[in-house]
Scaffold this active site. Structure first.
Site, PDB file in Angstrom:
ATOM      1  N   SER A  84      -3.791  25.004  -5.489  1.00 44.97           N
ATOM      2  CA  SER A  84      -2.710  24.041  -5.321  1.00 44.97           C
ATOM      3  C   SER A  84      -1.367  24.669  -4.930  1.00 44.97           C
ATOM      4  CB  SER A  84      -2.525  23.233  -6.610  1.00 44.97           C
ATOM      5  OG  SER A  84      -2.126  24.072  -7.695  1.00 44.97           O
TER       6      SER A  84
ATOM      7  N   SER B 242      -5.782  28.368  -7.977  1.00 45.19           N
ATOM      8  CA  SER B 242      -4.612  27.799  -7.309  1.00 45.19           C
ATOM      9  C   SER B 242      -3.600  28.808  -6.806  1.00 45.19           C
ATOM     10  CB  SER B 242      -3.921  26.796  -8.234  1.00 45.19           C
ATOM     11  OG  SER B 242      -4.685  25.626  -8.340  1.00 45.19           O
TER      12      SER B 242
ATOM     13  N   LYS C 146       7.077  27.250  -6.800  1.00 47.13           N
ATOM     14  CA  LYS C 146       6.258  26.042  -6.696  1.00 47.13           C
ATOM     15  C   LYS C 146       6.947  24.881  -7.411  1.00 47.13           C
ATOM     16  CE  LYS C 146       1.404  24.792  -7.653  1.00 47.13           C
ATOM     17  NZ  LYS C 146       0.151  25.345  -8.234  1.00 47.13           N
TER      18      LYS C 146
END
Length: 487
Positions: free
Chosen positions: A154, A178, A73
């Protein structure tokens, strides 16, 4: 006729996921096929230009992850030429030249960092009306199961990328949902470990109370293998002080793990009211029972103060922790505080086109330390001692289970996300306890995950329970179609 046959073959190659253990070249070709063109998932923000060289070195050196290609990420730093942007134009040139300790551990185990994944900008903490998976740097990530539906967030790009076969595995981060939400709606495994099991140093923060990184994979076994590399003490992160004595071989006994005699707390009220989702949950419960588990119905209603106080904690820690992180960046120029980020966004209207920064502004105004400390103590008590701990003890169960999230909703950049209130992951997020989601099937072709939540530091047993369910599952797990929903 030839054109039609060509189109059919191309469509078949999209939906046929690559076998695990592909080479860097194979994965780069797959990224070009479905992320940069074709469905254009926007899951991968940047590819590591050194990946092929790193692959050769890792394969030669060996290790438990030798040559396995990972995506991380883009709020996690890695040494090399790639920026760590958190999806924001404010950090688009932030090349720090340093590996986050978790990345260093992955490299030491032989993993190859293939590139960076898109995310909900600032890990979805900027606005109360955001669209999960959108960032100013990467645009809107799409769900490979339904291109017009949310990838959740996310860790949106990490979930979509693994569902689409763009890497062997990915690393996401979670503050509250997330990792688990994007894993659930993408039909993959996601594991949020106990907070303190994995280092957070050189990871763009929200909250030191709740933040953690974790694996996003196509199987529980792969998640456990990654945890072997990820877990461990980091002297720069005090939360990890116990990690070395708490970690174990997370893969040990996984292949033969059994649910026989394991008592599971069934959180019915957290399953929502959609008939098809309830039917799918009942099918999962039947599979668990057939595998020998003892199901215990649990009635639970979270206290309103828990969510209120969690939000107060996130606001206060966001301002403090973000400022500390920004001031740690090697570059002399650039934002050094949350106030600087707010000013940057106001000066760059492309950042605020779809939604604002009301949460940033609330956080900047949240400065009462005593109120923050009281909110943290109360939210932790309600989620931990009076939440998961009490539910496990009073009902004599080993884990709590519930659907992770509802079906993916339509992407809506104008009005934002439409969460449906399914799941109980906030308990594990606030308490900092392990939370595993495993695919349990689909509703109208949209994947749904089953959550397993355990006690603090009970990460290995939580993974084992998920692996046992994975083998017992009878529902079909959908394969991405790379089309709009209903087509």
């Amino acid at each position: 006729m030839c054109l039609l046959r060509s189109a059919l073959l191309a469509a078949a190659s999209l939906t046929a996921l690559p076998a695990q253990g592909q080479s860097v070249a194979d994965y780069l070709a797959r990224i070009a096929q479905v992320d940069d063109s074709g469905p254009t998932l926007n899951a991968v923000l940047a590819v590591n230009p050194d990946a092929a060289k790193d692959e050769a070195a890792a394969s030669k050196a060996g290790g438990p992850l030798a040559g396995k290609a990972l995506l991380i990420k883009d709020n996690i730093e890695m040494a090399g030429p790639l920026s760590t942007t958190a999806g924001s134009l404010a950090l688009k040139d932030s090349v720090t030249g340093r590996d986050a300790p978790l990345v260093a551990r992955l490299r030491k185990a032989g993993a190859v960092i293939l590139g960076k994944t898109n995310l909900s900008e600032w890990a979805n903490i900027r606005s109360s009306s955001s669209s999960s998976g959108w960032s100013a740097v990467g645009g809107q990530t799409k769900n490979p199961h339904a291109l017009d539906r949310t990838p959740c967030g996310s860790s949106s790009g990490s979930g979509a990328a693994i569902a689409a076969g763009l890497a062997w595995a990915a690393i996401g981060t979670e503050t509250d949902g997330s990792i688990t939400c994007p894993a659930s709606v993408s039909g993959i495994v996601g594991f949020k470990p106990t907070v303190g099991m994995v280092s957070r140093t050189h990871v763009v923060p929200i909250s030191h109370s709740q933040d953690t990184a974790g694996p996003m994979t196509r199987s529980v076994a792969d998640a456990a293998l990654l945890m072997n590399a990820l877990a461990g003490r980091d002297p720069a992160d005090s939360a990890t002080a116990e990690a070395d004595k708490r970690k174990t071989d997370f893969t040990a006994g996984l292949a033969t793990a059994s649910l026989k005699g394991v008592r599971l707390g069934v959180m019915r009220k957290q399953a929502g009211s959609h008939p098809a989702l309830l039917a799918l949950f009942d099918k999962a419960l039947a599979d668990l029972k057939a595998a020998g588990a003892e199901l215990v119905e649990i009635s639970f209603e979270p206290a309103e103060q828990m969510g209120r106080d969690e939000f107060a904690v996130l606001l206060y820690e966001l301002r403090e922790d973000m400022g500390t992180y920004l001031r740690s960046l090697p570059a002399k120029a650039g934002p050094k505080s949350l106030a600087d980020l707010i000013a940057f966004n106001k000066a760059h209207p492309e950042e605020l086109r779809w939604f604002g920064q009301d949460v940033f502004e609330q956080a900047e105004a949240t400065t009462d330390k005593a109120a923050y400390e009281a909110a943290r103590a109360n939210s932790l008590k309600l989620a931990g001692a009076d939440g998961i701990d009490k539910l496990l003890k009073d009902n004599r169960v080993s884990f709590l289970i519930a659907p992770t999230e509802g079906p993916a909703w339509p992407i809506d950049l104008v009005l934002g996300d439409h969460f449906v209130g399914v799941g109980a992951g906030t308990l594990a997020a606030i308490a900092g306890y392990p939370h595993l989601t495993v695919p349990m099937g689909a509703v109208e072709g949209l994947p749904i995950g089953l959550s397993f939540m355990g006690a603090k530091w009970d990460d290995a047993r939580t993974l084992a329970a998920g692996a046992a369910y994975e083998r017992a599952r009878t529902a079909a797990v959908p394969v991405p179609g790379f089309k709009r929903w209903g087509e």
